[in-house]
Enzyme design. Sequence first.
Site, mmCIF file in Angstrom:
data_model
loop_
_atom_site.group_PDB
_atom_site.id
_atom_site.type_symbol
_atom_site.label_atom_id
_atom_site.label_comp_id
_atom_site.label_asym_id
_atom_site.label_seq_id
_atom_site.Cartn_x
_atom_site.Cartn_y
_atom_site.Cartn_z
ATOM 1 N N GLU A 70 75.931 45.937 17.982
ATOM 2 C CA GLU A 70 77.401 45.869 17.808
ATOM 3 C C GLU A 70 77.978 46.835 16.801
ATOM 4 O O GLU A 70 79.085 46.746 16.468
ATOM 5 C CB GLU A 70 77.882 44.222 17.308
ATOM 6 C CG GLU A 70 77.416 43.289 18.312
ATOM 7 C CD GLU A 70 77.648 41.772 17.835
ATOM 8 O OE1 GLU A 70 78.446 41.665 16.787
ATOM 9 O OE2 GLU A 70 77.692 40.949 18.566
ATOM 10 N N ARG A 122 77.079 44.946 12.618
ATOM 11 C CA ARG A 122 78.166 45.669 12.913
ATOM 12 C C ARG A 122 78.401 47.068 12.266
ATOM 13 O O ARG A 122 79.316 47.992 12.522
ATOM 14 C CB ARG A 122 79.576 44.859 12.871
ATOM 15 C CG ARG A 122 79.588 43.561 13.584
ATOM 16 C CD ARG A 122 80.650 43.034 13.692
ATOM 17 N NE ARG A 122 80.358 41.759 14.575
ATOM 18 C CZ ARG A 122 79.921 40.446 13.850
ATOM 19 N NH1 ARG A 122 80.158 40.178 12.594
ATOM 20 N NH2 ARG A 122 79.736 39.557 14.618
ATOM 21 N N ALA A 183 78.738 29.001 9.317
ATOM 22 C CA ALA A 183 79.701 27.594 9.209
ATOM 23 C C ALA A 183 79.218 26.769 9.793
ATOM 24 O O ALA A 183 79.346 25.464 9.414
ATOM 25 C CB ALA A 183 81.263 28.076 9.417
ATOM 26 N N ASN A 265 86.316 29.356 11.004
ATOM 27 C CA ASN A 265 86.558 28.004 11.325
ATOM 28 C C ASN A 265 85.935 27.028 10.263
ATOM 29 O O ASN A 265 85.414 27.300 9.311
ATOM 30 C CB ASN A 265 85.991 27.582 12.818
ATOM 31 C CG ASN A 265 84.646 27.996 12.530
ATOM 32 O OD1 ASN A 265 83.889 29.047 12.361
ATOM 33 N ND2 ASN A 265 83.492 26.770 12.429
ATOM 34 N N ASP A 310 87.043 25.615 16.429
ATOM 35 C CA ASP A 310 86.536 27.050 16.359
ATOM 36 C C ASP A 310 87.318 28.120 16.469
ATOM 37 O O ASP A 310 87.005 28.963 17.062
ATOM 38 C CB ASP A 310 85.179 27.178 17.203
ATOM 39 C CG ASP A 310 84.350 28.203 16.679
ATOM 40 O OD1 ASP A 310 84.428 28.704 15.710
ATOM 41 O OD2 ASP A 310 83.542 28.641 17.485
ATOM 42 N N LYS A 337 91.308 34.110 17.673
ATOM 43 C CA LYS A 337 90.949 33.557 18.657
ATOM 44 C C LYS A 337 91.623 32.347 19.391
ATOM 45 O O LYS A 337 91.787 31.908 20.529
ATOM 46 C CB LYS A 337 89.680 32.264 18.320
ATOM 47 C CG LYS A 337 88.315 33.058 18.239
ATOM 48 C CD LYS A 337 87.227 32.127 18.088
ATOM 49 C CE LYS A 337 85.830 32.796 17.878
ATOM 50 N NZ LYS A 337 84.944 31.597 17.744
ATOM 51 N N ASN A 398 87.414 37.777 20.655
ATOM 52 C CA ASN A 398 86.290 37.667 19.581
ATOM 53 C C ASN A 398 86.512 38.600 18.484
ATOM 54 O O ASN A 398 87.286 39.309 18.088
ATOM 55 C CB ASN A 398 85.292 37.205 20.448
ATOM 56 C CG ASN A 398 84.314 36.322 19.655
ATOM 57 O OD1 ASN A 398 83.505 36.416 18.663
ATOM 58 N ND2 ASN A 398 84.274 34.934 19.935
ATOM 59 N N CYS A 607 68.229 23.231 20.192
ATOM 60 C CA CYS A 607 67.676 24.155 21.052
ATOM 61 C C CYS A 607 68.663 24.984 21.951
ATOM 62 O O CYS A 607 68.609 25.833 22.386
ATOM 63 C CB CYS A 607 66.621 23.665 21.702
ATOM 64 S SG CYS A 607 65.295 22.669 20.979
#
Length: 685
Positions: A70, A122, A183, A265, A310, A337, A398, A607
């Site tokens: 990224e 990033r 978070a 969030n 979120d 978002k 995003n 998971c």
Amino acid sequence: MTLAAALLLFGCDRGVDARRIAAADGAEWLTYGRTYDEQRFSPLKQIDRRTVAGLGVAWWAEFDTDRGQEATPLVADGVLYVTTAWSKVHAFDAAGGKRLWSYDPKVPGEAGFNARCDVVNRGVALWKGRLYLGTLDGRLIALDAKTGRPAWSVQTTDRAKPYTITGAPRVMKGKVLIGNGGAEYGVRGYVSAYDAQSGKLAWRFYTTPNPQGVADGAASDPILRERVQATWSDGAWKQSGGGGTVWDAITYDPKLDLVFVGVGNGNPWNHKIRSGGKGDNLFLSSILALRPDTGAYVWHYQTTPGESWDYTATQHIMVADLTIGGATRRVVMQAPKNGFFYVLDAATGKLVSAEKYVPVDWAQRIDPATGRPVEAPFARYQKGGVSTQLVGALGGHNWQPMAFSPKTGLVYIPAQHGRGYYADPQSFTFLPGAWNTGVLRRFDGPNTAPSLVRPAALLLAKGELIAWDPVAQRKRWSVAFPDQWTSGVLATDGGLVFHAADKRFAAYDAASGRPLWTYPTGVQAIAPASTYAIGGKQHVALMVGAGGAGGRNEARQKGRLLVFKLGGQVKPPAYPAAVTQPPLDLTQAAPSSGDGDRGGRLFATYCSACHGAGPYFPDLSRSPAILEPQGFQTIVLDGALKAGGMAGFRRFFDAAGAEDLRAYLLWQAKTGPGPAAPTAPTHAQ
């Protein structure tokens, strides 16, 4: 010989500082968004509408990490700097691609458990001969820009708590600013400033109140006491810390001497559980303006009061001068978002305008008088209701940075379309170190029916590159893609917009959206490109590698850096064919005495965010590890594979729970994963 050439020849680092960033002519890319305003616009125009057809690969590099890539490549003094997954750093000769040095901070593999949105990074920051790196396990490290040797390292987070760092640091006025993520796991967000020379903490600003109701001795103390504490009521936030992590956007405006911080969030997501359904819960989902010298609060704007979906406001923040109503306004712009594009007065935070940039039905509009969304009645999914609303947890936009061209006056947004699925759980228990959304998550087991039905028609999602007029607040042109997850954006004075989607890197006419050039990248690229000039040649650099929060629909491949120039003739080899996990021979499986339904619930809780869908992570129902209990417990409970990111789960359940999980996976292996695989909304950090 020119001075610049002499400096390069003798390896003399001129040092990146505010004056140099402000005077940047496009030949270098010195900070995350190229300049402090984070517009990601380059004045370079050798590559333009007419010449872009001749673009080809000049050089390329492959990395040893096969997770999401990224980073934005930075370029200074003839050296290109980039980070990869697992917070590794590489320096290359920007002209020819020779690797000059590499640095591995040796992030512990088990730290990957706290980064279910992938072990991404990033990028870095440059300042006065040093390079600054935030690591996944919460460190901030200063490296010598010439050699890669560490100068200092500080732990910015509590190692006992599930914090992560995936964002790029920013440096201004001799201070390195860094935030953190985590978070969903139960942490309290903050942004910190460190002295760039010594690594000493200069100030810290917390974005949520202290759950113990005491002062932190931080820059945030006065505003938390005066305005924030009263916006929180009793609820699970007192266990979780409330969330509000600053995991991406940090933008500095030297004209106003303000730093703008995007806040994430809440935790749990569910406002009813988090704070009894009461209060705005400042500063969740907010843009904060702070003083860079002290961290003192100046103003805030909350995009989503009482956040429950979120809907982060950590997305890219840019500063620009726009002509609005016949007058020049200095503004802050963000497409968070929640699906609304915001234009705010940069000095005061007052709302200038806000309109939907993607389809949105959770709110009708933003009230211009109050700045608050006018919510739809169904949006808060309470009293046993289910909301399948636009947009979902991945958001209308995003982390992938947008770009602004002062030539066209347009903002180019890598947007997303997709629904969210929200419902109250029957009960909630906070689990330290685990995901704590407070939202019902789908579960199917051997003897139970789905608890949350998701009609196939609602699963449709797509990506869209949108050219947005921030003054008129309307779309000027767009390009749609079948894959929801696309790259960040670069705009140039050559009249071009660079963007990657569907395994292709493309250049579009910035005014019309007409495609002018494409290059097959082989795998998905989600990173934003940067551009620089060296030796009289303009180059465009792009990191390639699928992953992140939503880019997990293909098998992992090693990350690559592709660098293009006009007339480039290099042909990187094709990626190797992906290997598919074959079905298990269940005649070799030791029978399980576990409770498959309970195991399914454990899978959904611990998971599914990683192993729930797609080939990016192993399909556990096809893993030979589930064939016998002892080896399975060694992996799942004791962390035998922790070096690769598979931490042990003994702190969450015992051997009986592991056998319940194995029973569920054996049932899945027998029936096939199909549509019943447990899933959860995905969050990017």
